[in-house]
Write a protein that holds these residues in place. Structure first.
Motif, PDB file in Angstrom:
ATOM      1  N   LEU A 276      12.767  80.789 115.177  1.00  0.00           N
ATOM      2  CA  LEU A 276      13.401  80.426 113.857  1.00  0.00           C
ATOM      3  C   LEU A 276      14.752  80.658 113.489  1.00  0.00           C
ATOM      4  O   LEU A 276      15.002  81.997 113.737  1.00  0.00           O
ATOM      5  N   SER A 278      17.530  80.650 110.154  1.00  0.00           N
ATOM      6  CA  SER A 278      17.465  80.100 108.763  1.00  0.00           C
ATOM      7  C   SER A 278      18.928  80.575 108.322  1.00  0.00           C
ATOM      8  O   SER A 278      19.476  81.542 108.662  1.00  0.00           O
ATOM      9  N   ASN A 319      15.623  78.309  97.385  1.00  0.00           N
ATOM     10  CA  ASN A 319      15.317  79.547  97.983  1.00  0.00           C
ATOM     11  C   ASN A 319      14.371  80.388  96.846  1.00  0.00           C
ATOM     12  O   ASN A 319      14.453  79.906  95.674  1.00  0.00           O
ATOM     13  N   VAL A 325      17.792  77.629 101.068  1.00  0.00           N
ATOM     14  CA  VAL A 325      17.414  78.035 102.492  1.00  0.00           C
ATOM     15  C   VAL A 325      17.342  77.056 103.510  1.00  0.00           C
ATOM     16  O   VAL A 325      16.415  76.059 103.351  1.00  0.00           O
ATOM     17  N   LYS A 327      16.214  75.887 107.402  1.00  0.00           N
ATOM     18  CA  LYS A 327      15.270  76.498 108.363  1.00  0.00           C
ATOM     19  C   LYS A 327      15.483  75.465 109.607  1.00  0.00           C
ATOM     20  O   LYS A 327      15.132  74.198 109.540  1.00  0.00           O
ATOM     21  N   HIS A 329      13.439  75.239 113.011  1.00  0.00           N
ATOM     22  CA  HIS A 329      12.336  75.480 114.173  1.00  0.00           C
ATOM     23  C   HIS A 329      12.507  74.915 115.338  1.00  0.00           C
ATOM     24  O   HIS A 329      12.427  73.755 115.468  1.00  0.00           O
TER      25      HIS A 329
END
Length: 338
Positions: A276, A278, A319, A325, A327, A329
Motif C-alpha cells: 500500500l 498512499s 481524507n 488521500v 491510495k 494497492h
C-alpha cells in the motif's frame, strides 16, 4: 592480501634489482647454513638453500629463483657434501643434488605458473574495470541524450501550444509537457548503471522534493514514511513512480490551489497481502460527490490505467480529517527481493 599476491613478482620492470636481491638472498642462506653446522647432522646440505630459492621465486620471479637455486646447489655441493671444497660430486652427493634439483625445479615451476595466472587475472580484471567504466560513461551519455530529447519534445509541444487558441487543446498540450518533464525526472532517479533497485524510502523523498520544486511551491512540506528496504521490480518502478507523481501533482494543483503552504505525506506499508502506497494532503479536499473512477482528468485516468496494468487499484478519496488521500494497492509479487 590478494592485491599483494597479484603484484608479484616484485619490481618486474627492474631486472638488475631483482637479480641483485636474489644474490643477497643466496648470501643470507649460505651464512645461515654455516651458522647451523653445529646443530645439524651431516646429510642436510641444502637445508637453507631450498627455502631461499622458494622465497626468491615467490617474491622476485622464476629467473631470480633459478639463480638462487643454482647458487644454493653450488654452495651445498662445495661446502657441505663430500668431498668438501670440491664441485665434483661423489655418488651420495649426486643423489642428494638430484633430489634437490628435482624438488626445487618442480616448486619453481608451480610458483611460476601461479604467478602467470595471477598476471592474467589482474589483466582481465583491469580490462573488466575499463569496460565497466566505459559502460558507465555510455550509460550517463545515454541518460543525457534521453533527457535532452524529452526536453526538446517538451519545447516543441510548448511552441505548438502557443499557436492553439482552443482552451481544451492548449490544456491538453500543457498536460503532455508536464508528463514528459515528470517522466524525465523519474528516469534520472530510478535507473542506475549497475541495474540495482532503489529502495522506496530512499527514492521517494527526492522525487517529492523534485515535484514540489518543479511546481514552484516551496512552501509545501513533504514527508515520507516507508519501511526500510521496500523495493519494486524494475518494470514496475516507473509506473508506480508516475502514479505517485500524479497524486502529488494533483494535490499541489488542486488541493493547494489558493494556498502557498501545506503538507503532503507519502506512506508505504502493507495491507494484508498487498503493498500500500498512499499520498495524503491537508489541502481543500475534493468537491462534493467527487468520483475518481468517473473523473475526466487525464492524470487520474493514467494513474488508474497504470495501476490496472500492474494488477493493482488506484483510488482518490476525501481524507477523514482534512484534504484528500490517494491510495495505490499492489500485489506483493511486484516487490523486489532485497
Amino acid at each position: 592480501m590478494n592485491r599483494f599476491l597479484e603484484s608479484l613478482p616484485l619490481a618486474r620492470d627492474r631486472a638488475s634489482l631483482r637479480y641483485g636481491a636474489a644474490l643477497a638472498i643466496s648470501s643470507l642462506a649460505l651464512a645461515l647454513r654455516f651458522a647451523l653446522v653445529p646443530a645439524l647432522p651431516s646429510g642436510f646440505p641444502f637445508t637453507t638453500f631450498f627455502p631461499a630459492a622458494i622465497i626468491a621465486t615467490f617474491l622476485l620471479g622464476a629467473g631470480p629463483g633459478v639463480l638462487t637455486a643454482l647458487l644454493g646447489a653450488a654452495a651445498g655441493l662445495y661446502f657441505f657434501l663430500p668431498p668438501l671444497w670440491s664441485l665434483a660430486p661423489g655418488h651420495s652427493a649426486a643423489f642428494a643434488l638430484g633430489v634437490y634439483a628435482a624438488v626445487v625445479t618442480l616448486t619453481i615451476l608451480i610458483i611460476h605458473w601461479m604467478q602467470r595466472a595471477n598476471i592474467r587475472l589482474r589483466a582481465e580484471r583491469q580490462r573488466g574495470e575499463d569496460l565497466a567504466a566505459h559502460a558507465e560513461l555510455l550509460f550517463h551519455e545515454l541518460q543525457h541524450r534521453v533527457s535532452n530529447n524529452l526536453q526538446m519534445i517538451g519545447s516543441v509541444l510548448s511552441l505548438q501550444r502557443r499557436r492553439i487558441t482552443d482552451p481544451g487543446a492548449s490544456q491538453a498540450l500543457a498536460d503532455a509537457v508536464a508528463k514528459l518533464q515528470t517522466i524525465g525526472r523519474i528516469q534520472r532517479q530510478l535507473y542506475n548503471p549497475d541495474g540495482a533497485h532503489l529502495s522506496l524510502d530512499r527514492f521517494l523523498p527526492d522525487l517529492l522534493a523534485d515535484l514540489v520544486n518543479a511546481g514552484g511551491r516551496p512552501g509545501i512540506e513533504c514527508s515520507v514514511e516507508a519501511k526500510a528496504g521496500v523495493q519494486l521490480e524494475a518494470h514496475a518502478a516507473i509506473p508506480v513512480a508516475l502514479i505517485i507523481a500524479e497524486a502529488v501533482a494533483n494535490a499541489v494543483e488542486h488541493g493547494f490551489a489558493d494556498r502557498e503552504t501545506g503538507t503532503i505525506g507519502v506512506h508505504v506499508g502493507f495491507e494484508g497481502e498487498q503493498l500500500l502506497l498512499s499520498v495524503v494532503d491537508d489541502g481543500v479536499g475534493l468537491p462534493a460527490g467527487f468520483d475518481a473512477a468517473a473523473s475526466n482528468s487525464l492524470g487520474l485516468k493514467i494513474a488508474r490505467t497504470l495501476a490496472e496494468q500492474l494488477g493493482g487499484q488506484f483510488s482518490l478519496t476525501p481524507n477523514a480529517v482534512q484534504g484528500s488521500v490517494a491510495k495505490l494497492h499492489l500485489p506483493i509479487e511486484w516487490r523486489a527481493s532485497a
